[in-house]
Design an enzyme around this catalytic site. Structure first.
Site, PDB file in Angstrom:
ATOM      1  N   CYS A 172       0.829  -1.209   0.000  1.00 11.71           N
ATOM      2  CA  CYS A 172       0.000   0.000   0.000  1.00 11.71           C
ATOM      3  C   CYS A 172       0.866   1.262   0.000  1.00 11.71           C
ATOM      4  O   CYS A 172       0.508   2.264  -0.635  1.00 11.71           O
ATOM      5  CB  CYS A 172      -0.945  -0.010   1.197  1.00 11.71           C
ATOM      6  N   ASP A 173       1.980   1.231   0.698  1.00  6.87           N
ATOM      7  CA  ASP A 173       2.924   2.345   0.629  1.00  6.87           C
ATOM      8  C   ASP A 173       3.431   2.523  -0.798  1.00  6.87           C
ATOM      9  O   ASP A 173       3.506   3.641  -1.321  1.00  6.87           O
ATOM     10  CB  ASP A 173       4.116   2.098   1.557  1.00  6.87           C
ATOM     11  N   SER A 174       3.797   1.404  -1.432  1.00  6.88           N
ATOM     12  CA  SER A 174       4.323   1.487  -2.791  1.00  6.88           C
ATOM     13  C   SER A 174       3.266   1.996  -3.759  1.00  6.88           C
ATOM     14  O   SER A 174       3.546   2.839  -4.619  1.00  6.88           O
ATOM     15  CB  SER A 174       4.829   0.114  -3.236  1.00  6.88           C
TER      16      SER A 174
END
Length: 400
Positions: A172-174
């Protein structure tokens, strides 16, 4: 190599840890100049994150090294009047301002949308947060795992016995970083037409739901609640991970002709006309029986042998590799995906960092310099500000 697409674009990066630095790393690979503004003493939290305690202690943790090559580091204390003045000069000369503070934090520091527009009407400002700048959850803290859980992603990862499970990397960060990089690139192109900047509000939750594809759309369109299926693909059969003589093999025989070819090469021609398997929906209903037949046949050869045989015949198939095995793939070396750089501490060690999987006019995109030490470029601050001021004046002249 040829000039990169974002050459001449200047990015002022206030972000920490992953989503924001991942975004600015991709902008850097595409040619942007990225100045990383860090807090006094500590800097980016990622400097102390990673599996090597010595690197963490030195402020060059693995998490930092992975996504900060090619950037400039300046320490600015935005509570200090002199540093605030320098920051505002940088904002005036920047094309992009990137932050991943909680919603409202930048405004409380005195740099809300109106103030930023006053400083630089052409500025593209982008905020990456867990939930966006508005709404009942906007003030809540969020890390990758929080978003994985709230998005439903964990509920469909694993099997019915093991779910919910976290995806094995901070996906999700990526995704948040990639979504921001896409939006920034689009806003910069739009600015060429309008002459005006933009305010971009990126929600990691929303970007993640968007990226989940059929898992969300099947429910929205058809009311089908997705379930965890482990290594199997719900949209087709046979499609998933299968057993060979020495390990796992992914096969995605999603089309009828691929299924027929797979059966022929696996020595199972009788399955082609079996009523349970003759067409796509029937195969999905009888997935367990089909997989049992295939696994028994595939165990007769190694995963690499099947990969070569099936791929050559047009059936998508490949081994299931570990990360150490994956990074040694000859395909990645051929494409120049990894770049070797010196460690920033002068130790003489070699640091290997990844690219972004894009070739521009046949050339891979890679950083030219290693990740910076904290405030490594502090002595160049005045020259950098002067150069960005000239850039602003040139942009204004072109616009007029």
């Amino acid at each position: 190599m040829p000039e990169r697409p974002l050459s001449g674009i200047r990015v002022l990066d206030l972000t920490n840890v992953l989503a924001g630095p991942y975004c600015s790393y991709h902008l850097m690979l595409l040619g942007a100049e990225v100045v990383k503004v860090e807090q006094p003493d500590r800097g980016d939290l990622a400097r102390s994150l990673g599996p090597d305690p010595e690197l963490n202690q030195a402020g060059i943790g693995a998490s930092f090294l992975a996504q900060n090559a090619g950037k400039t580091s300046l320490v600015l204390d935005l509570k200090d009047p002199g540093d605030r003045a320098d920051f505002e000069e940088l904002v005036r000369g920047a094309d992009v301002l990137l932050d991943n503070f909680r919603a409202g934090v930048l405004a409380r520091m005195g740099y809300g949308a109106d103030r930023l527009r006053e400083l630089n009407p052409r500025l593209v400002s982008c905020a990456i947060t867990g939930f966006g700048q508005s709404g009942p959850m906007s003030a809540a803290p969020a890390y990758d795992q929080i978003i994985q859980g709230l998005s439903g992603m964990m509920s469909i990862t694993g099997t019915t016995d093991t779910a919910p499970l976290r995806v094995g990397f901070p996906v999700c960060d990526s995704l948040g970083g990639l979504g921001a990089a896409l939006a920034i690139s689009a806003a910069l192109l739009g600015r060429e037409r309008t002459g005006q900047g933009a305010r971009l509000d990126v929600s990691m939750l929303e970007v993640s739901l968007s990226a989940m594809g059929w898992a969300v759309s099947n429910y929205l369109v058809s009311g089908v609640d997705p379930e965890p299926m482990g290594d199997q693909n719900a949209t087709a059969a046979p499609s998933g991970t299968f057993e060979t003589a020495d390990g796992g093999l992914n096969i995605a025989a999603n089309r009828q002709e691929q299924f027929v070819t797979l059966c022929r090469l696996a020595g199972l021609p009788h399955l082609i006309d079996d009523p349970r398997f003759t067409e796509r929906e029937a195969r999905k209903l009888h997935r367990t029986e089909l997989n049992t037949e295939l696994n028994a046949a595939l165990r007769q050869k190694t995963a690499l042998e099947w990969e070569a045989t099936l791929s050559a015949a047009g059936v998508p198939a490949a081994r299931v590799l570990t990360v150490p095995e994956a990074v040694e793939l000859e395909q990645l070396a051929h494409r120049g995906f990894f770049t070797d750089l010196p460690y920033p501490d002068g130790s003489g060690r070699v640091l290997r960092v990844s690219g972004n999987g894009v070739l521009v006019d046949g050339e891979p995109l890679s950083p030219d310099t290693p990740p910076p030490l904290l405030d490594q470029h502090g002595e160049e601050r005045d020259r950098l500000i002067a150069r960005w001021r000239e850039h602003r004046h040139a942009a204004e002249a072109r616009a007029s």
